[in-house]
Design an enzyme around this catalytic site. Structure first.
Site, PDB file in Angstrom:
ATOM      1  N   THR A 210     -25.495 -15.617   3.106  1.00 57.09           N
ATOM      2  CA  THR A 210     -26.485 -15.132   2.031  1.00 57.09           C
ATOM      3  C   THR A 210     -26.032 -13.842   1.706  1.00 57.09           C
ATOM      4  O   THR A 210     -25.276 -12.987   1.604  1.00 57.09           O
ATOM      5  CB  THR A 210     -27.287 -14.476   3.253  1.00 57.09           C
ATOM      6  OG1 THR A 210     -28.049 -15.502   4.072  1.00 57.09           O
ATOM      7  CG2 THR A 210     -28.930 -13.381   2.374  1.00 57.09           C
TER       8      THR A 210
ATOM      9  N   CYS B 152       4.073   9.211   7.326  1.00 55.24           N
ATOM     10  CA  CYS B 152       2.899   9.594   7.759  1.00 55.24           C
ATOM     11  C   CYS B 152       1.839  10.064   8.150  1.00 55.24           C
ATOM     12  O   CYS B 152       0.742   9.788   8.995  1.00 55.24           O
ATOM     13  CB  CYS B 152       3.689  11.338   7.822  1.00 55.24           C
ATOM     14  SG  CYS B 152       5.444  11.669   8.740  1.00 55.24           S
TER      15      CYS B 152
END
Lengths: 394, 281
Positions: free
Chosen positions: A236, A324
């Site tokens: 849709t 990190c």
């Protein structure tokens, strides 16, 4: 605290005009465009308008645009379509610095028995076009090369690449998620077969993308189901998202050169200001051929996440190619492919500007960043000691 | 963004005892730039063996800086023997916890402390080779470090070993070694592949019938859900020749489907020696 948003290669603020354009389709005009009743069916004309606006922004025909859910879906659709339409060809060419939306599909193809050539980049993030040419084979099904890199902003010579690839009759896909809205794109001149874009990189909403498929190029749908998008992408229609993309594309195309000049001037002031005031900084990427809004800078002896979190204390949003922040433990694949030394790679920060970035925001970054770098370097065991830094046990 | 505790953020933004120390009694060092984390711990120890001052220099992320900062706070006033008992768990607990993926920062603190205390006791010369054999070449982690992290933190998976030591977080080539070390340290057997299904003595006719049955009743319905199909072309001993049909024809994943779905199921249900090959038309 005011947010100074300099992470626009990650996502952009939804433009107020875009939000206004999409809201009716989230409120009253919520019908399904595939419905037979007028309440739903009438929204179809807005989809057509958005398709035209998107096509205008790219210099292509509306029939060549397929709306998707994101850049990743567009990339996946293009690559799978290319290989599935040529089952006899089992070779794909891409680069080492693509977005995971391409790299992970390439890995998937390798598992499935395809041979994939990953082109190298040099220390400035540039491709060797000769290497590309040499890699092409009679059984090459597809070349997939990004238009510009999301981390360092380096623009690949796509027109030259297209000349080479198309002269050999090979399909060419480009992930243009970072360039649409930032660089003028004319698909009548740029001979790619597939081009992927994403709405949220051009001040549209997340969850909306588009794929250009050149007329006549064999196509195999990735999403199967209903007849939406002429059977080329079932599901849709996200009417609000589609309308928003159309509006965002229209806005991006308007005055793109003037806006880019303004943003580039801000970017250059930021970059030069940092390099003038902070020692031991290195630019990651080609200084000549790169996106006007992007600078990736590497700060020696310190780590990216620490810089980001300290910037965050001042409301400044940027991103890092360091380990990190990503949850991984190694610097980004782009920095590694460029051979950025570890002394710099872990401390890489990307600032990416947008049409909403102001002079005052750049001033604030220039005011706060030198102190942050200085504070972190005062804590670093490597500062001013290249010998220690080089003495790596790994 | 990482979910850091207020205490981690506080120690990161307002680190205690940061910077080098003039005339330290001893210095402990771990990590490197290539590894992405490094810590230099400076200790001043008086004649009675009590730590009177501790400072640090850290290259790393917020949790590495916070772990270093809180470690120096923990150390001040302790005797060398008391300090030796500090573990990475204590460092992490003092910070109110660390994200699982950042536990290696607390381990780095413990290792820097050990390095310093070993030097204090004269057990460690500067720049000696790390104890044990390097297992993870990307991050220079030894088997000794890995075994200790497993024991002291009760680690049970390779993923946890990576979180605590970084080993296995790079190229991933050492993952099998990590599995072996994990099993050895915990006194368990490494996970072994499931034993092959017992060989059944089948006649050619029985094998053909069984293969046909499994394909018709199990494999084909599964492929048809994705609009694909499979045709059994021939069986030559243990070799099963098939051709993919429908959406499976030309699908880039067809080799995966053949090996992971068709071959695996036929091996389980018919004969563990079966090899499935695709014949392209």
């Amino acid at each position: 605290m005011t947010v100074i948003y300099l992470d626009n290669n990650a996502t952009t603020r939804v433009a107020p005009e875009v939000l206004e354009a999409m809201l009716p389709f989230l409120r009253e005009a919520y019908g399904n465009a595939s419905s037979m009743h007028g309440f739903g069916g009438n929204v179809g004309k807005f989809i057509s308008e958005a398709r035209e606006r998107t096509a205008q922004g790219l210099g292509c025909s509306p029939e060549e645009i397929i709306f998707t859910s994101c850049g990743t879906e567009s990339d996946n659709t293009a690559i799978f379509s290319a290989v599935r339409s040529q089952p006899e060809k089992r070779h794909v060419v891409t680069t080492r610095v693509e977005h995971p939306a391409v790299l992970n599909v390439a890995s998937h193809l390798e598992i499935a028995g395809y041979e994939v050539t990953h082109l190298k980049v040099d220390e400035l993030g540039r491709l060797d076009v000769q290497e590309l040419e040499d890699s092409l084979r009679p059984d090459t099904a597809l070349v997939s090369i990004m238009h510009a890199n999301n981390e360092n902003g380096v623009i690949f010579p796509l027109e030259r690449i297209a000349e080479i690839v198309k002269s050999r009759g090979i399909l060419l896909h480009t992930d243009a998620v970072q360039t649409v809205g930032k660089l003028p794109i004319d698909l009548q001149k740029l001979a790619v077969d597939f081009l992927a874009l994403s709405a949220h990189k051009v001040h549209g909403p997340k969850g909306m993308g588009a794929l250009f498929v050149r007329r006549g190029v064999p196509f195999r749908p990735f999403m199967l189901g209903g007849h939406q998008e002429k059977g080329r992408r079932a599901g849709t229609e996200n009417v609000a998202g589609i309308v928003a993309l159309g509006k965002a594309m229209e806005m991006a195309a308007a005055g793109i050169d003037e806006e880019n000049s303004r943003v580039k001037a801000l970017r250059d002031r930021l970059e030069q200001g940092i390099m003038d005031t902070v020692p031991d900084v290195r630019r990651n990427g080609d200084p000549e051929s790169r996106l006007p809004n992007t600078t990736s800078l590497a700060f020696k002896y310190i780590e990216g996440e620490s810089i980001l979190l300290m910037l965050d204390q001042h409301g400044i949003c940027a991103s890092s190619g360091s380990a990190c922040t990503s949850g991984s433990l190694e610097p980004s694949h782009v920095l590694r492919a460029m051979g950025v030394p570890f002394t710099f790679a872990h401390g890489s920060i990307r600032f990416s500007l947008s049409r909403y970035t102001t002079d005052e925001e750049i001033d604030l970054v220039l005011r706060e960043l030198p102190g942050i770098v200085s504070r972190l370097r005062a804590m670093s065991p490597f500062t001013g000691n290249d010998e220690t830094a080089a003495g790596c046990a790994c | 963004m990482w979910d850091y505790t207020d205490k981690v953020r506080d120690h990161f933004l307002n680190p205690r005892n940061a910077g080098p120390m003039d005339d330290p009694t001893v210095v402990g060092e771990v990590g490197s730039l290539a590894c992405g984390d490094a810590l230099k711990l400076f200790l001043k120890i008086d004649d009675t063996g009590r730590i009177t001052d501790a400072t640090f220099q850290t290259f790393g992320c917020a949790s590495a800086i916070a772990s270093s900062s809180v470690l120096t706070e923990l150390l001040k006033g302790k005797t060398v023997d008391e300090a030796a008992a500090i573990t990475n768990k204590e460092i992490a607990m003092e910070l109110g916890g660390l994200p699982r993926e950042k536990m290696h920062c607390s381990v780095m603190g413990q290792e820097a402390l050990e390095s310093a205390l070993k030097r204090f006791r004269g057990e460690l010369e500067p720049l000696v080779k790390p104890e044990g054999e390097i297992v993870c070449k990307c991050f220079g982690v030894t088997d000794v470090q890995i075994r200790r992290a497993i024991t002291e933190n009760d680690l049970t998976t390779v993923e946890e070993i990576t979180d605590y030591t970084k080993a296995g977080g790079g190229c991933g080539e050492c993952v099998l070694d990590l599995e072996r070390i994990l099993a050895e340290t915990r006194g368990t057997e490494p996970a072994k592949p499931k034993p092959a299904a017992p060989k059944r003595k089948l006649t050619n006719l029985q094998r053909m019938q069984l293969v046909t049955k499994v394909i018709d009743e199990e494999i084909r319905p599964s492929l048809k859900k994705d609009r694909g199909d499979i045709e059994l072309l021939d069986i030559e001993g243990a070799k099963v020749l098939v051709s993919m049909r429908g959406a499976c024809s030309g699908c880039p994943s067809s080799q995966l489907t053949i090996k992971e779905l068709v071959q695996r199921r036929l091996r389980d249900a018919v004969d563990p020696d079966i090899i499935v090959e695709e014949v392209r038309s």
